[in-house]
Write an enzyme that holds these catalytic residues in place. Structure first.
Site, PDB file in Angstrom:
ATOM      1  N   ASN A  48       0.830  -1.209   0.000  1.00 58.54           N
ATOM      2  CA  ASN A  48       0.000   0.000   0.000  1.00 58.54           C
ATOM      3  C   ASN A  48       0.862   1.256   0.000  1.00 58.54           C
ATOM      4  O   ASN A  48       1.907   1.321   0.633  1.00 58.54           O
ATOM      5  CB  ASN A  48      -1.029  -0.005   1.142  1.00 58.54           C
ATOM      6  CG  ASN A  48      -0.440  -0.191   2.520  1.00 58.54           C
ATOM      7  OD1 ASN A  48       0.581  -0.844   2.688  1.00 58.54           O
ATOM      8  ND2 ASN A  48      -1.084   0.375   3.519  1.00 58.54           N
ATOM      9  N   GLU A  81      -3.144  -4.544  -3.074  1.00 57.80           N
ATOM     10  CA  GLU A  81      -3.682  -5.437  -4.116  1.00 57.80           C
ATOM     11  C   GLU A  81      -3.726  -4.743  -5.472  1.00 57.80           C
ATOM     12  O   GLU A  81      -3.388  -5.327  -6.505  1.00 57.80           O
ATOM     13  CB  GLU A  81      -5.096  -5.897  -3.744  1.00 57.80           C
ATOM     14  CG  GLU A  81      -5.164  -6.773  -2.514  1.00 57.80           C
ATOM     15  CD  GLU A  81      -5.315  -6.004  -1.205  1.00 57.80           C
ATOM     16  OE1 GLU A  81      -4.862  -4.835  -1.122  1.00 57.80           O
ATOM     17  OE2 GLU A  81      -5.883  -6.571  -0.264  1.00 57.80           O
ATOM     18  N   CYS A  88      -4.199   0.660  -2.382  1.00 58.48           N
ATOM     19  CA  CYS A  88      -4.070  -0.595  -1.638  1.00 58.48           C
ATOM     20  C   CYS A  88      -3.004  -1.478  -2.292  1.00 58.48           C
ATOM     21  O   CYS A  88      -2.755  -1.397  -3.510  1.00 58.48           O
ATOM     22  CB  CYS A  88      -5.381  -1.367  -1.657  1.00 58.48           C
ATOM     23  SG  CYS A  88      -6.698  -0.604  -0.709  1.00 58.48           S
ATOM     24  N   GLU A 125       0.406   5.298   0.451  1.00 58.44           N
ATOM     25  CA  GLU A 125      -0.519   6.341   0.901  1.00 58.44           C
ATOM     26  C   GLU A 125      -0.055   7.727   0.453  1.00 58.44           C
ATOM     27  O   GLU A 125       1.022   7.886  -0.127  1.00 58.44           O
ATOM     28  CB  GLU A 125      -0.666   6.250   2.425  1.00 58.44           C
ATOM     29  CG  GLU A 125      -1.240   4.896   2.836  1.00 58.44           C
ATOM     30  CD  GLU A 125      -1.510   4.767   4.318  1.00 58.44           C
ATOM     31  OE1 GLU A 125      -1.083   5.642   5.106  1.00 58.44           O
ATOM     32  OE2 GLU A 125      -2.161   3.782   4.702  1.00 58.44           O
ATOM     33  N   ASN A 126      -0.891   8.726   0.746  1.00 58.90           N
ATOM     34  CA  ASN A 126      -0.604  10.092   0.327  1.00 58.90           C
ATOM     35  C   ASN A 126      -1.216  11.051   1.340  1.00 58.90           C
ATOM     36  O   ASN A 126      -2.263  10.746   1.919  1.00 58.90           O
ATOM     37  CB  ASN A 126      -1.220  10.335  -1.066  1.00 58.90           C
ATOM     38  CG  ASN A 126      -0.712  11.596  -1.705  1.00 58.90           C
ATOM     39  OD1 ASN A 126      -1.094  12.705  -1.333  1.00 58.90           O
ATOM     40  ND2 ASN A 126       0.172  11.449  -2.671  1.00 58.90           N
TER      41      ASN A 126
HETATM   42  N1  THU Z   1      -5.234  -1.591   2.568  1.00 60.85           N
HETATM   43  C1  THU Z   1      -4.684  -2.415   1.644  1.00 60.85           C
HETATM   44  O1  THU Z   1      -3.599  -2.147   1.108  1.00 60.85           O
HETATM   45  N2  THU Z   1      -5.349  -3.541   1.324  1.00 60.85           N
HETATM   46  C2  THU Z   1      -6.526  -3.938   1.905  1.00 60.85           C
HETATM   47  O2  THU Z   1      -7.071  -4.970   1.518  1.00 60.85           O
HETATM   48  C3  THU Z   1      -7.111  -3.144   2.979  1.00 60.85           C
HETATM   49  C4  THU Z   1      -6.494  -1.815   3.217  1.00 60.85           C
HETATM   50  C5  THU Z   1      -4.503  -0.375   2.935  1.00 60.85           C
HETATM   51  C6  THU Z   1      -5.133   0.916   2.505  1.00 60.85           C
HETATM   52  C7  THU Z   1      -4.567   1.879   3.516  1.00 60.85           C
HETATM   53  O3  THU Z   1      -3.282   2.310   3.068  1.00 60.85           O
HETATM   54  C8  THU Z   1      -4.384   1.042   4.761  1.00 60.85           C
HETATM   55  O4  THU Z   1      -4.391  -0.310   4.343  1.00 60.85           O
HETATM   56  C9  THU Z   1      -5.464   1.259   5.810  1.00 60.85           C
HETATM   57  O5  THU Z   1      -6.721   1.113   5.270  1.00 60.85           O
END
Ligand code: THU
Length: 162
Positions: free
Chosen positions: A62, A75, A73, A64-65
């Protein structure tokens, strides 16, 4: 009026040790790849690792920003990477793991709603199911045969033709 039901079966393993060897290896890689996450806002690091049909391995984490909705995410980072480097090559299995800032997690998480829709699209564009191996840094592991099973009554390209 009639009622319809949806249910699906998935495998539950007590720990990574009881998984088949190939799945255990992939989940181990997903645990490692959590270290590539950029998650200074949620403090929730997610790692995803795919084995493709051609044997290649692709990873995602993941990202973020400060503008929160821009965050990606693990995935979907993985799916975009796989499609960019190996277009049209089916994904056989994706392992997903995660942890908090202390490096801890003790149960599986499953993909969020947006990622379920993205996984479904990937399955249909290459016409191949994606197995999911879901587990934390320790604890139980779920194995799901086909990502589409996580999204019943889904909206697909077929609906756009109507
Ligand atoms: N996140 C994922 O990368 N995959 C998931 O299936 C659930 C959530 C990430 C998004 C965000 O950066 C952090 O987890 C919290 O939601």
């Amino acid at each position: 009026m009639k009622k319809e039901a949806y249910n699906f079966e998935f495998e539950v393993y007590d720990s990574i040790e009881s998984l088949p060897e190939k799945d255990a290896w992939l989940l181990g890689q997903a645990r490692e790849v959590t270290q590539h996450a950029y998650a200074p806002y949620s403090h929730f690091q997610v790692g995803a690792v795919a084995r493709l049909d051609n044997g290649e391995i692709v990873t995602g984490s993941n990202q973020e920003n400060a503008s929160f909705p821009l965050g990606l995410c693990a995935e979907r980072v993985l799916l975009a990477t796989a499609a960019s480097i190996y277009p049209k090559v089916p994904i056989e299995t994706i392992a997903i793991s995660y942890h908090n800032d202390n490096g801890e997690s003790d149960h599986p998480i499953s993909p969020c709603g947006i990622c379920r829709q993205s996984l479904l699209e990937y399955e249909s564009r290459v016409n191949h199911p994606i197995r999911l191996v879901l587990g934390g840094m320790e604890g139980k592991v779920y194995v799901i045969d086909k990502a589409a099973m996580l999204l019943p009554l889904s909206f697909t390209s077929e609906d756009l033709k109507s």
